[in-house]
Design an enzyme around this catalytic site. Sequence first.
Site, short mmCIF file in Angstrom:
data_model
loop_
_atom_site.label_atom_id
_atom_site.label_comp_id
_atom_site.label_asym_id
_atom_site.label_seq_id
_atom_site.Cartn_x
_atom_site.Cartn_y
_atom_site.Cartn_z
N LYS A 242 -4.52 -7.07 16.32
CA LYS A 242 -4.99 -8.34 16.88
C LYS A 242 -6.51 -8.45 16.88
O LYS A 242 -7.05 -9.54 16.96
CB LYS A 242 -4.41 -8.59 18.26
CG LYS A 242 -4.69 -7.54 19.31
CD LYS A 242 -3.98 -7.92 20.61
CE LYS A 242 -4.13 -6.85 21.68
NZ LYS A 242 -3.49 -5.57 21.28
N GLU B 144 0.83 -1.20 0.00
CA GLU B 144 0.00 0.00 0.00
C GLU B 144 0.87 1.26 0.00
O GLU B 144 0.81 2.08 0.93
CB GLU B 144 -0.95 0.00 1.19
CG GLU B 144 -2.03 -1.05 1.08
CD GLU B 144 -3.11 -0.93 2.15
OE1 GLU B 144 -2.87 -0.27 3.17
OE2 GLU B 144 -4.19 -1.51 1.96
N GLU C 74 -6.48 -7.51 -0.76
CA GLU C 74 -6.88 -7.52 0.65
C GLU C 74 -8.32 -7.07 0.77
O GLU C 74 -8.74 -6.14 0.09
CB GLU C 74 -6.07 -6.49 1.47
CG GLU C 74 -4.65 -6.80 1.73
CD GLU C 74 -4.01 -5.69 2.60
OE1 GLU C 74 -4.75 -4.98 3.31
OE2 GLU C 74 -2.80 -5.53 2.51
C1 GAL Z 1 -4.15 -2.53 5.03
C2 GAL Z 1 -2.74 -3.07 5.14
C3 GAL Z 1 -2.67 -4.37 5.91
C4 GAL Z 1 -3.52 -4.27 7.14
C5 GAL Z 1 -4.93 -3.95 6.75
C6 GAL Z 1 -5.89 -3.88 7.92
O1 GAL Z 1 -4.11 -1.14 4.92
O2 GAL Z 1 -2.17 -3.26 3.89
O3 GAL Z 1 -1.33 -4.62 6.22
O4 GAL Z 1 -3.00 -3.29 7.97
O5 GAL Z 1 -4.95 -2.68 6.13
O6 GAL Z 1 -7.19 -3.53 7.50
#
Ligand code: GAL
Length: 681
Positions: free
Chosen positions: A368, A162, A319
């Site tokens: 967590k 990101e 993600e």
């Molecule tokens: C994103 C990030 C991840 C994690 C996730 C949590 O921004 O790439 O590493 O932090 O958010 O929602």
Amino acid sequence: MISTLQSRMLRGADGDPAPRLAYGADYNPEQWPRDVWEEDVRLMREAGVTVVSVGIFSWAKIQPGPDTWDFGWLDEVMDLLHAGGIGVDLATATASPPPWLTTAHPEILPVTANGETLWPGARQHWRPTSPVFREHALRLVRTIADRYKDHPALVAWHVSNELGCHNVYDHSDDAARAFRVWLRARYGTLDALNHAWGTAFWSQRYTDWEQILPPRLAASHPNPTQQLDFKRFSSDALKDHLVAEREILKEITPDIPVTTNFMVMGNTKGMNYPDWADEIDFVSNDHYVHPGPQDRDELSFSANLTSGIAAGRPWFLMEHSTSAVNWQPVNVAKRPGELARDALLHVAHGADAVCYFQWRQSAAGAEKYHSAMVPHAGADSDVFRAVAELGATLRTLAPVAGAERETAAVGILYDWDSWWASEQDSHPTSLLDYRQEALDWYSALLALGVRADLVTTRADLSRHQVLIAPVLHVVPAGLAKELTRYAEQGGHLITTYFSGVVDENDHVWLGGYPGALRELLGIRIEEFGPLLAGEDVELDGAGPGTLWTDRITVTDATDTEVLASYRTGVHAGRPAITRRTTGTGSAAYVSTRLGIDGLRSLLPRLLEPAGVSSELPEDARGRVELTVRRGATERFLFLVNRTDETVPVTGLAGDVLVGDDRTDDALVLGPRAVAVLRQAL
Ligand code: GAL
């Protein structure tokens, strides 16, 4: 792009040559003892996982000191995953520099506009323009790439993480130096820069490049073009980092595709992703739902825009979350059915992969309480059962892999320059929200059951019969010509308040607004009439309107129709919504903010000249979202139930690939359910 994606990511590491949708997560085994890894691979197989992203935050573990390396654990993880038939999207691990590096080189830490240093202790505490950071990061990239270049588990490279999430705007001395280099390349001479920045105003004329700074905390409003250029520069600085990592990866492994995860979601606007997309082999995106009245519309909008950034080609959902996140004020768990519905909505908009942050929920650390595929409760949980069920659904959807977005009749133009410039300070109103206006048009189209594609200015706009360009604030001469040609040749352009007002230097087009689009729209505006918060105006023929009004005069009375007028407010009796016929098309202007309901009532009239209406049966409109992906020999209709009720959909042909079987010609969609129909071409 498709072939690269299919050849590696979709076929995975298990050697199965059949295309499929990828499924997986960020996998952080360094947070767990060795014996958990075996269980991880077993559960991944049970869930249908095909790919995981490894090593994203592992710099401190891989390189515990300037000249010490620890790859033993990662070798083992790669081997274990490969033995389990799971591909690895291997991170370059540069996202979060280790304490030894920031202690030795505090000059890599970013600095805010106020001059405060962002200290280590969280993540992504590095200056995009720091030569010291760059040197250390690239050494890490090279070492990792050399080590794993021939590993059979390696299916793709995941550059950093990101980029710009926490460090897009750095105001340090490194940034100042790099900004000057960038400006020299853009303007060539100080005279050109002085002109572009309008430095005759407030005694800002520069006589030496060294005098130029990033827009740091100032006594009053910083120069607007300096601000706009700093946004452009900051996006380019991160892109430059991406390219620097990619160059090394391509040198060592020319055949391994390279990606980096974008954040097309919510108000993340620092990175001009359409401009980054050409630098990677396939587009990846991260998306998290922000609970609220338009939350799933926003998900659809973001997925749709990601598809636009990927030029309609398949992309990778890198993600999202199985349930709650940890970083909102209140972190709401997903309801039954939402895990699958949210994931499949991304697939409906072109995702060829569904991945989560993260595989196993952390027991320690800031995240967590963020959900994962394997929650704290373990595999004996509703979340894991839903995860495994989704894995099975994605296997069924394998024929969709590689299918592109089928162009919709309606396009919505989303433009980063306009987003950046329209929301700057010292404007007629500070209440303007570029993305919200675009999202409201999208929500209104969803409510009408009309399919629309989010597109960027890089797309061939003539592919859409109707082009909606909300708040298209920055209109360089070339874009004005293109839009004029578009309408003359049969396209139907719809634009809104505060559009066509400035050029690429944020200089106002003179002679009356909306300057660059004035002739095309057949109107002239002498003065803006922004409304106070809570204020609204009545309209005859539409409305009510909030946020904005314009004092409009129709200049081309022969061809311009007034679709609605102001009934109240300072412009009472004057036009509020107009449409000019030009060539075989038209150009319409909506001068106030109508919101979802107002746009929903108005849109049928605006779409009518193009003959565009819903492709859905009447009783499904608004309740079901339809998207279409088109492959070489078949097309796939995704039907997503947007409601919490059962919705029958009648009259659509095709075999049911996912969903309940038809009953009496109706496809029955349960609450929040998704069905996919397959039609031969
Ligand atoms: C994103 C990030 C991840 C994690 C996730 C949590 O921004 O790439 O590493 O932090 O958010 O929602």
